[in-house]
Design an enzyme around this catalytic site. Structure first.
Site, PDB file in Angstrom:
ATOM      1  N   THR A 180     -82.606 -64.076 -33.580  1.00 48.22           N
ATOM      2  CA  THR A 180     -82.824 -65.478 -33.941  1.00 48.22           C
ATOM      3  C   THR A 180     -82.888 -66.392 -32.731  1.00 48.22           C
ATOM      4  OG1 THR A 180     -81.807 -65.203 -36.082  1.00 48.22           O
ATOM      5  CG2 THR A 180     -81.772 -67.410 -35.195  1.00 48.22           C
ATOM      6  N   THR A 214     -77.742 -61.414 -33.952  1.00 51.41           N
ATOM      7  CA  THR A 214     -76.287 -61.526 -34.075  1.00 51.41           C
ATOM      8  C   THR A 214     -75.633 -60.401 -34.885  1.00 51.41           C
ATOM      9  OG1 THR A 214     -76.599 -62.954 -35.981  1.00 51.41           O
ATOM     10  CG2 THR A 214     -76.246 -64.021 -33.842  1.00 51.41           C
ATOM     11  N   ASP A 215     -76.425 -59.738 -35.758  1.00 55.20           N
ATOM     12  CA  ASP A 215     -75.783 -58.797 -36.686  1.00 55.20           C
ATOM     13  C   ASP A 215     -75.009 -57.690 -35.981  1.00 55.20           C
ATOM     14  OD1 ASP A 215     -76.576 -60.282 -38.802  1.00 55.20           O
ATOM     15  OD2 ASP A 215     -78.243 -58.991 -39.392  1.00 55.20           O
ATOM     16  N   LYS A 226     -68.516 -60.293 -36.073  1.00 51.16           N
ATOM     17  CA  LYS A 226     -69.221 -61.379 -36.754  1.00 51.16           C
ATOM     18  C   LYS A 226     -68.659 -61.437 -38.160  1.00 51.16           C
ATOM     19  CE  LYS A 226     -73.793 -62.779 -38.396  1.00 51.16           C
ATOM     20  NZ  LYS A 226     -75.220 -62.478 -38.505  1.00 51.16           N
TER      21      LYS A 226
HETATM   22  N1  GLU Z   1     -80.693 -59.357 -38.586  1.00 54.48           N
HETATM   23  C1  GLU Z   1     -81.139 -60.104 -37.457  1.00 54.48           C
HETATM   24  C2  GLU Z   1     -80.578 -59.509 -36.173  1.00 54.48           C
HETATM   25  O1  GLU Z   1     -79.379 -59.309 -36.050  1.00 54.48           O
HETATM   26  C3  GLU Z   1     -80.699 -61.520 -37.607  1.00 54.48           C
HETATM   27  C4  GLU Z   1     -81.130 -62.336 -36.481  1.00 54.48           C
HETATM   28  C5  GLU Z   1     -79.984 -62.947 -35.744  1.00 54.48           C
HETATM   29  O2  GLU Z   1     -78.915 -63.144 -36.297  1.00 54.48           O
HETATM   30  O3  GLU Z   1     -80.160 -63.271 -34.565  1.00 54.48           O
HETATM   31  O4  GLU Z   1     -81.339 -59.242 -35.286  1.00 54.48           O
END
Ligand code: GLU
Length: 226
Positions: free
Chosen positions: A16, A92-93, A171
């Protein structure tokens, strides 16, 4: 390049923090190049000399052991080329999993490696991307910290970011900006946009007699459920 400033290498892997929302589909897609990131966050240039490089552009759920090994190699390269600190941006995941993996893969680390992500994409007014990157850059330039850690919002507002322990962070929320917390451990420090750093526990720089050594993961290992 400003000789009075330290040098930070930003290694970019996707997520993100590098995405913008398509208002026709509602989906966030990764489309900002590293150059765009510097254009988006010009404040960073005031804090440090920024080198920025796209390593991969992937969702963090697709990151595997081979990618941790690649990141560790690239971090070693940046340190050998004179970087005073490294920021790794990713989705972030699994960001906290990466920070733990890198903490194990980089033995005798001499420079800070901060994992930075964003819960809201960079083109949104509520994005946390800029502040997380700015706080991480301040922390790198203003302290002698030389470990792997996570730098994300400490509160839902823009008051400060937390520096969280690389191997003990999770997280804990899908959308809150302050989703990352230390688990069975304590927050290392608080840092704000203006560069004020406050250590929340006594910190002693780790001294290493030996040189940085990579401890790669066995790439054949399968990650179970992430
Ligand atoms: N599922 C995505 C990832 O972790 C979500 C994007 C994010 O949270 O940055 O890449």
């Amino acid at each position: 390049q400003n000789k009075n400033l330290k040098t930070i290498s930003i290694l970019h892997t996707g997520g993100t923090i590098a995405s913008k929302v398509s208002y026709s589909t509602g989906a966030a897609s990764s489309s900002f190049s590293p150059e765009d990131i510097l254009k988006l966050f010009p404040e960073l240039k005031e804090i440090a000399n920024i080198k920025s490089r796209l390593m991969r552009n992937m969702f963090s759920e697709d990151i595997r052991f081979s990618h941790y090994n690649l990141m560790a190699k690239e971090i070693e390269k940046e340190i050998q080329n004179g970087a005073d600190g490294i920021i790794v941006t990713q989705g972030t995941d699994t960001l906290a999993v990466t920070s733990a993996a890198l903490a194990f893969a980089l033995e005798n680390l001499t420079k800070p490696v901060l994992l930075v992500g964003a819960q809201r994409s960079s083109d949104r007014p509520s994005s946390d991307a800029a502040m997380n990157l700015i706080c991480a850059s301040h922390f790198i330039t203003k302290t002698n910290f030389n470990e792997v850690a996570v730098c994300m919002h400490g509160k839902s507002g823009d008051d400060y970011c937390y520096i969280l322990p690389g191997t003990k962070t999770r997280k804990l929320h899908s959308s809150r900006r302050d989703a990352f917390k230390a688990v069975n451990s304590n927050t290392i420090a608080k840092v704000n946009k203006e560069g004020k750093v406050e250590f929340l526990q006594e910190y002693h720089k780790k001294e290493h007699k030996d040189k940085l050594k990579l401890k790669p993961f066995n790439e054949k290992l399968k990650i179970g459920v992430l």
